[in-house]
Design an enzyme around this catalytic site. Structure first.
Site, mmCIF file in Angstrom:
data_model
loop_
_atom_site.group_PDB
_atom_site.id
_atom_site.type_symbol
_atom_site.label_atom_id
_atom_site.label_comp_id
_atom_site.label_asym_id
_atom_site.label_seq_id
_atom_site.Cartn_x
_atom_site.Cartn_y
_atom_site.Cartn_z
ATOM 1 N N VAL A 1 23.220 -17.202 14.780
ATOM 2 C CA VAL A 1 23.659 -15.792 15.107
ATOM 3 C C VAL A 1 23.455 -14.825 13.905
ATOM 4 C CG1 VAL A 1 25.800 -14.391 15.362
ATOM 5 C CG2 VAL A 1 25.658 -16.660 16.453
ATOM 6 N N PHE A 2 22.905 -13.748 14.140
ATOM 7 C CA PHE A 2 22.808 -12.771 13.005
ATOM 8 C C PHE A 2 23.757 -11.589 12.701
ATOM 9 C CE2 PHE A 2 20.600 -8.692 11.603
ATOM 10 C CZ PHE A 2 20.111 -9.080 10.265
ATOM 11 N N GLY A 3 24.231 -11.252 11.732
ATOM 12 C CA GLY A 3 25.275 -10.554 11.299
ATOM 13 C C GLY A 3 24.806 -9.541 10.546
ATOM 14 N N TYR A 4 25.130 -8.325 10.764
ATOM 15 C CA TYR A 4 24.351 -6.819 10.121
ATOM 16 C C TYR A 4 25.914 -5.956 9.709
ATOM 17 C CZ TYR A 4 25.059 -5.134 14.797
ATOM 18 O OH TYR A 4 25.390 -4.623 15.853
ATOM 19 N N GLY A 5 26.791 -6.350 10.029
ATOM 20 C CA GLY A 5 28.028 -5.452 9.666
ATOM 21 C C GLY A 5 29.135 -6.424 9.091
ATOM 22 N N SER A 6 30.275 -6.578 9.771
ATOM 23 C CA SER A 6 31.222 -7.518 9.056
ATOM 24 C C SER A 6 30.999 -9.046 9.154
ATOM 25 C CB SER A 6 32.754 -7.055 9.723
ATOM 26 O OG SER A 6 32.627 -7.310 11.224
ATOM 27 N N GLU B 1 33.976 -9.571 18.791
ATOM 28 C CA GLU B 1 32.914 -8.331 19.057
ATOM 29 C C GLU B 1 33.169 -7.754 20.510
ATOM 30 O OE1 GLU B 1 31.165 -7.367 16.378
ATOM 31 O OE2 GLU B 1 32.185 -8.984 15.083
#
EC number: 4.3.2.7
Length: 184
Positions: free
Chosen positions: A3-8, A83
């Protein structure tokens, strides 16, 4: 499953994972265009959190997490709930910062303009004011902005996310102005 995280998901990692890796995805830009009425704002006074917008020249740095074997469905269900504010999932190619590691597919949560919490573009000054004033069940919207900016600066010092860092500067200016007014 990755899984890619780009915020919190970069700085608030409250789910199990087996491995994490810094890297980027291409074809997108990070923008504070998603409304948050469940975490960083409330109904009628939403906060602003990041989503991704299509940008053929864009590149977004973040962190990929490999979910624990045998727990993928359970962790994904948790992330789906976390989310839930208008995000959908898609699969994209992740390019690790370590060029010795081959690119691979990751799951990406993205708030598209079709979702009811999508706020869309606005002048940066307006977005900064909204972030400055918003508070929700997960805390102040300013915390979200500052944690994200600090994380990106720490993980990828060479990244120049102009939208993110311009908002950080504007909101810090509002905080200083507000503090100076309180001292009068």
């Amino acid at each position: 499953m990755w899984v890619f995280g780009y915020g919190s998901l970069i700085w608030k990692v409250d789910f199990p994972y087996e491995e994490k890796m810094v890297g980027r995805i291409q074809g997108y830009s990070r923008r504070f265009w998603q409304g948050s009425t469940d975490h960083r704002g409330v109904p009628g006074k939403p906060g602003r959190v990041v989503t991704l917008v299509d940008d053929p020249e864009g590149c977004v740095w973040g962190v990929a997490y490999r979910l624990p074997a045998g727990q993928e469905c359970e962790v994904k269900a948790y992330l789906d709930f976390r989310e839930k504010g208008g995000y959908r999932t898609t699969t994209v190619v992740f390019y690790p910062k370590d060029s010795a590691v081959e690119p691979f597919d990751v799951l990406l949560y993205i708030g598209t303009h079709e979702n009811p919490n999508y706020l869309g573009p606005a002048p940066l000054e307006e977005i900064a004011e909204q972030i400055f004033n918003a508070v929700g069940p997960s805390g102040r919207n300013t915390e979200y902005l500052f944690e994200l900016a600090d994380s990106i600066r720490s993980l990828v010092p060479e990244d120049v996310d102009e939208h993110l860092f311009s908002l950080e500067k504007l909101v810090k200016g509002l905080l200083e102005k507000h503090q100076n007014l309180n001292c009068l």
